[in-house]
Design a protein around this motif. Structure first.
Motif, PDB file in Angstrom:
ATOM      1  N   LYS A  30       0.826  -1.201   0.000  1.00 50.51           N
ATOM      2  CA  LYS A  30       0.000   0.000   0.000  1.00 50.51           C
ATOM      3  C   LYS A  30       0.870   1.266   0.000  1.00 50.51           C
ATOM      4  N   ILE A  70      -1.125  -4.223   3.340  1.00 51.98           N
ATOM      5  CA  ILE A  70      -2.425  -4.599   3.905  1.00 51.98           C
ATOM      6  C   ILE A  70      -2.671  -6.059   3.555  1.00 51.98           C
ATOM      7  N   VAL A  76      -2.510  -4.984   9.147  1.00 49.60           N
ATOM      8  CA  VAL A  76      -1.701  -3.957   8.508  1.00 49.60           C
ATOM      9  C   VAL A  76      -0.302  -4.022   9.113  1.00 49.60           C
TER      10      VAL A  76
ATOM     11  N   PRO B  91      -0.325   1.754   6.582  1.00 54.71           N
ATOM     12  CA  PRO B  91      -1.520   2.106   5.809  1.00 54.71           C
ATOM     13  C   PRO B  91      -2.767   2.157   6.704  1.00 54.71           C
ATOM     14  N   ARG B 126      -8.377   6.833  -1.074  1.00 54.57           N
ATOM     15  CA  ARG B 126      -7.315   5.906  -0.665  1.00 54.57           C
ATOM     16  C   ARG B 126      -6.299   5.662  -1.763  1.00 54.57           C
ATOM     17  N   LYS B 127      -6.629   6.129  -2.989  1.00 55.61           N
ATOM     18  CA  LYS B 127      -5.841   5.737  -4.162  1.00 55.61           C
ATOM     19  C   LYS B 127      -5.687   4.217  -4.141  1.00 55.61           C
ATOM     20  N   SER B 128      -6.818   3.540  -3.979  1.00 52.10           N
ATOM     21  CA  SER B 128      -6.807   2.102  -3.781  1.00 52.10           C
ATOM     22  C   SER B 128      -6.246   1.361  -4.979  1.00 52.10           C
ATOM     23  N   THR B 129      -5.466   0.329  -4.707  1.00 47.92           N
ATOM     24  CA  THR B 129      -4.935  -0.525  -5.766  1.00 47.92           C
ATOM     25  C   THR B 129      -5.313  -1.978  -5.507  1.00 47.92           C
ATOM     26  N   ASP B 130      -6.270  -2.195  -4.610  1.00 47.97           N
ATOM     27  CA  ASP B 130      -6.650  -3.561  -4.247  1.00 47.97           C
ATOM     28  C   ASP B 130      -8.074  -3.529  -3.679  1.00 47.97           C
ATOM     29  N   ARG B 202      -8.924  -1.483  -0.165  1.00 51.11           N
ATOM     30  CA  ARG B 202      -7.641  -1.458   0.545  1.00 51.11           C
ATOM     31  C   ARG B 202      -6.754  -0.354  -0.021  1.00 51.11           C
TER      32      ARG B 202
END
Lengths: 153, 202
Positions: A30, A70, A76, B91, B126-130, B202
């Motif tokens: 993350k 994550i 976390v 995170p 969140r600029k989520s990547t998942d 996430r």
């Protein structure tokens, strides 16, 4: 005939190792800064956002690095500079009651916040270091570990 | 005499620095959870075991054979000095959403439809990547039908997110069918709270 059998054996073995390698991810990267990488099956992958993390991976940061991951159970984990941590085991199938999260910190600094595995089965979380193991009861903690140099005999 | 004084001061300084470094060798510090709750850590080695139950208290371990020390309080400034980079890299825990569906269908109920902008805003923030999307059903119908229905429900939500600009390669879709209910029921019992899709950002 015997040759054929040997071929079949070799083929199924290679298939088995292939499925192990393409296992379901344990989590994903993350945050990252500076030198941050993942050591996987002898190779090194630079950390980038969304990079999948698997059981067996080693998370590693350099002098200016940090890395935050994550996990699938909402745990976390983040590392400060000059740190190294191995994901020895990760299993998250609550429906089948298969839960396990084993990490081994070799050096550096880490921040850890436990997730669903911590809630459902705290005894299946293990956080190992060269000097002690940490049992976790639904919580957040920090660890600093000094690298153990191989002693010359 | 003056030189002796300097040597003395240096000696004291060195001693102080050394003891600081020694104190910070191997440390385990308990913090409060983000929601304020406080758990416990149990630090164990060949020398013994120590429970840390108060936030911002730590135990120190010299080596694998030395017992972990009695927990002692740490100042925030000291914690930040040692763990600042690790803490800054931590995170945010994932955000969870549950969307509900009409019986036997992939149509969202009105209240759940209203949640979609919030989910999209969270993905952006969140600029989520998942992202994972898991579909569930109640127990009306066969196990196979419900696995399929769960997958269709999750696929539908995925389609909505993608149509709003979310990168499809960061979305993972799965179905638990009728096997993972929020509310346990007998077979063939309709239960609106089990007709759902769980979205994790996430």
């Amino acid at each position: 005939m015997r040759y054929l059998l040997a071929m079949i054996c070799a083929f199924s073995l290679s298939c088995a190792s292939f499925t192990a390698a393409s296992d379901v991810p344990a989590g994903s990267v993350k945050t990252f800064k500076g030198m941050a990488s993942i050591v996987r099956q002898g190779g090194i992958v630079s950390a980038k956002s969304g990079e999948k993390i698997f059981k067996g991976d080693i998370l590693r940061t350099g002098a200016d690095g940090s890395l935050g991951v994550i996990f699938k159970d909402d745990s976390v984990l983040s590392l400060g500079p000059n740190s190294e941590l191995v994901i020895d085991d990760f299993l998250f199938s609550p429906a089948e009651g298969k839960l396990s999260f084993v990490t081994r910190m070799l050096k550096g600094t880490a921040a850890y916040l436990s997730g669903m595995i911590g809630k459902l089965a705290p005894q299946s979380i293990r956080f190992e270091t060269p000097v002690a193991s940490v049992g976790i009861r639904g919580t957040r903690f920090l660890a600093k570990v000094e690298e153990v140099k191989e002693s010359v005999k | 005499m003056k030189r002796l004084g300097i040597v003395f001061v240096c000696g004291v300084l060195l001693f102080f620095l050394n003891s600081c470094a020694a104190r910070q060798k191997n440390l385990f510090v308990l913090l409060a959870d983000p929601d304020g709750k406080v758990g416990q850590i149990i630090v164990t080695n060949q020398g013994g075991s120590q429970v840390v139950a108060k936030p911002m208290h730590a135990t120190e371990v010299k080596d694998a054979k030395a017992p972990p020390t009695e927990p002692f309080p740490m100042e925030k400034s000291e914690i930040d000095k040692i763990f600042g980079a690790a803490l800054a890299a931590q995170p945010d825990p994932p955000a969870h959403y549950t969307l509900y569906f009409r019986t036997g269908s992939t149509d969202l109920i009105a209240d759940s439809e209203k949640l979609l902008p919030e989910i999209l805003a969270m993905i952006e923030a969140r600029k989520s990547t998942d992202i994972s999307i898991v579909g569930h059903t109640d127990r009306v119908g066969t196990t196979q039908q419900n696995y399929r229905l769960g997958l269709d429900r999750a696929g539908g939500v995925r389609q909505i997110l993608v149509s709003k600009g979310v990168d499809p390669s960061i979305i993972e879709v799965d179905s638990h069918g009728e096997d993972n209910p929020l509310i346990k029921t007998e077979d063939e019992v309709p239960e609106p709270r089990n007709r759902r899709v769980e979205v994790t950002v996430r």
